[in-house]
Write an enzyme that holds these catalytic residues in place. Sequence first.
Site, short mmCIF file in Angstrom:
data_model
loop_
_atom_site.label_atom_id
_atom_site.label_comp_id
_atom_site.label_asym_id
_atom_site.label_seq_id
_atom_site.Cartn_x
_atom_site.Cartn_y
_atom_site.Cartn_z
N SER A 1 -12.78 -15.40 -15.42
CA SER A 1 -12.81 -14.16 -15.46
C SER A 1 -13.55 -14.10 -16.74
CB SER A 1 -11.33 -13.78 -15.74
OG SER A 1 -10.49 -14.46 -16.83
N HIS B 1 -15.06 -15.80 -8.39
CA HIS B 1 -13.86 -15.16 -10.14
C HIS B 1 -12.95 -13.80 -8.45
CE1 HIS B 1 -12.52 -12.09 -13.36
NE2 HIS B 1 -12.08 -12.17 -12.99
N GLU C 1 -16.21 -12.04 -6.44
CA GLU C 1 -17.65 -11.74 -8.05
C GLU C 1 -18.39 -12.72 -8.18
OE1 GLU C 1 -16.45 -10.63 -12.32
OE2 GLU C 1 -18.05 -9.35 -12.29
N ASN D 1 -14.87 -7.73 -15.63
CA ASN D 1 -14.89 -7.46 -16.93
C ASN D 1 -15.49 -7.18 -17.94
OD1 ASN D 1 -11.41 -8.32 -16.30
ND2 ASN D 1 -12.41 -10.80 -16.32
N1 CAA Z 1 1.14 -10.44 -1.99
C1 CAA Z 1 0.75 -10.13 -1.12
N2 CAA Z 1 0.51 -8.36 -0.68
C2 CAA Z 1 1.40 -7.86 -1.83
C3 CAA Z 1 1.03 -8.71 -2.89
C4 CAA Z 1 1.31 -9.38 -3.24
N3 CAA Z 1 1.36 -10.40 -3.89
N4 CAA Z 1 1.07 -7.48 -3.84
C5 CAA Z 1 0.79 -6.73 -2.86
N5 CAA Z 1 0.65 -6.74 -1.62
C6 CAA Z 1 1.03 -5.38 -0.78
C7 CAA Z 1 1.49 -4.78 -0.30
O1 CAA Z 1 2.78 -5.82 0.93
C8 CAA Z 1 1.56 -3.13 0.39
O2 CAA Z 1 0.62 -4.03 1.85
P1 CAA Z 1 0.63 -2.73 3.16
O3 CAA Z 1 0.21 -1.67 1.52
O4 CAA Z 1 -0.19 -3.32 4.14
O5 CAA Z 1 1.94 -2.10 3.30
C9 CAA Z 1 0.21 -3.60 -0.91
O6 CAA Z 1 -0.30 -4.64 -1.10
C10 CAA Z 1 0.10 -2.21 -1.78
O7 CAA Z 1 1.79 -2.65 -3.11
P2 CAA Z 1 2.86 -2.04 -2.79
O8 CAA Z 1 3.08 -0.66 -2.00
O9 CAA Z 1 3.51 -2.87 -3.16
O10 CAA Z 1 2.15 -1.29 -4.34
P3 CAA Z 1 0.96 -0.59 -4.99
O11 CAA Z 1 1.01 0.21 -3.31
O12 CAA Z 1 1.53 -0.03 -6.34
O13 CAA Z 1 0.21 -1.95 -4.90
C11 CAA Z 1 -0.78 -2.88 -6.37
C12 CAA Z 1 0.25 -2.90 -5.50
C13 CAA Z 1 -2.19 -4.05 -5.02
C14 CAA Z 1 -1.12 -4.25 -7.35
C15 CAA Z 1 -1.99 -2.13 -6.39
O14 CAA Z 1 -1.23 -1.86 -7.17
C16 CAA Z 1 -3.65 -1.76 -7.50
O15 CAA Z 1 -4.06 -2.34 -6.61
N6 CAA Z 1 -3.64 -2.76 -8.51
C17 CAA Z 1 -4.87 -2.77 -9.31
C18 CAA Z 1 -5.07 -4.31 -9.01
C19 CAA Z 1 -6.59 -4.85 -10.34
O16 CAA Z 1 -6.51 -4.29 -10.98
N7 CAA Z 1 -6.21 -6.05 -10.03
C20 CAA Z 1 -7.61 -6.73 -10.73
C21 CAA Z 1 -7.02 -6.62 -11.80
S1 CAA Z 1 -8.25 -7.41 -12.63
C22 CAA Z 1 -8.72 -8.95 -12.22
O17 CAA Z 1 -7.92 -9.92 -11.35
C23 CAA Z 1 -9.22 -10.38 -12.44
C24 CAA Z 1 -9.44 -10.47 -14.37
O18 CAA Z 1 -9.90 -10.99 -14.70
C25 CAA Z 1 -8.17 -9.56 -15.21
#
Ligand code: CAA
Length: 281
Positions: free
Chosen positions: A118, A139, A151, A189
Amino acid sequence: MSETIGVVGAGTMGNGIAQVAARAGCDVVIRDVQDDFLQRGLKTIDKSLQRDVDKERLSTEEKHGILGKIKATTELSALSGCSVVIEAVTENLEVKTDVFRALDQITQPTTILASNTSSISITKLGAATRRPDKVIGMHFMNPVPVMKLVEVIRGIATSDETYERVRSLSDKLGKTALDCQDSPGFVSNRVLMPMINEAIFALYEGVATRESIDGIMKLGMNHPMGPLTLADFIGLDVCLAIMNVLHEGLGDPKYRACPLLKRYVDAGWLGRKSGRGFYEY
Ligand code: CAA
């Protein structure tokens, strides 16, 4: 013949990458240092696929077919036949450099070595190998099965051919590849972490409660999660490590990590994975 993708590290990112690769029809070899890490990773994949079975978007048979494409191993040499290996081990330069050096020894000279880092320099990882032209950053974002972005980061020596192969692999995995240069924190990031760090400063200075800070960003900016919830989701140790890379790499005091973030990491309050971060789990 389907392509064989190697994944090093069965943690959150590694098991997610293995899942999407297997679901896209690739054979996958996933390697970690301990069998229990692998078992935990496979369990997470099973659970994640089961969500789609429950929603009738995948049959149980298809789920087993996907799981059957993933071979778990503690032997690095089992990755020797892979066309692309994606490294997703802990975010530490020394650990990653050792993995790249070892992969360079055991894989075919044509194998692409990608890192899911990352924030660590792809150019540095490339320099640990005899094939810097075939070293690249891929990424992925957490949760990997859900997030559309990869990315793609080119080191100074990464070839156009490597870049094109990784772009088409990203397409095959159902992801959108967007490219950027090898600069501290890349784009994702460099933009995300200062926002999270600023939210932590707001909490530290008593500007608002955790619920208010998160609610304001969720409801006001349409973010799916507030920044403190997202920090807990990413892991506070990871957030701190990335802030340090930005601070050291860009040399601007605006990237200094908030003292509260450091204190939480010192306390072992790392977010969701440790049961406590800005929230309790
Ligand atoms: N595996 C498979 N599917 C998943 C899952 C997982 N681990 N987690 C969530 N889902 C799916 C759910 O099944 C649901 O699918 P449908 O809508 O198709 O039915 C969908 O994702 C939404 O999930 P939820 O309804 O349970 O919950 P939510 O609406 O709150 O979404 C989330 C959860 C997708 C995590 C959402 O909150 C989100 O997008 N959060 C932000 C995530 C983010 O910013 N990630 C980047 C982080 S930074 C990074 O990763 C890089 C780094 O270098 C630090």
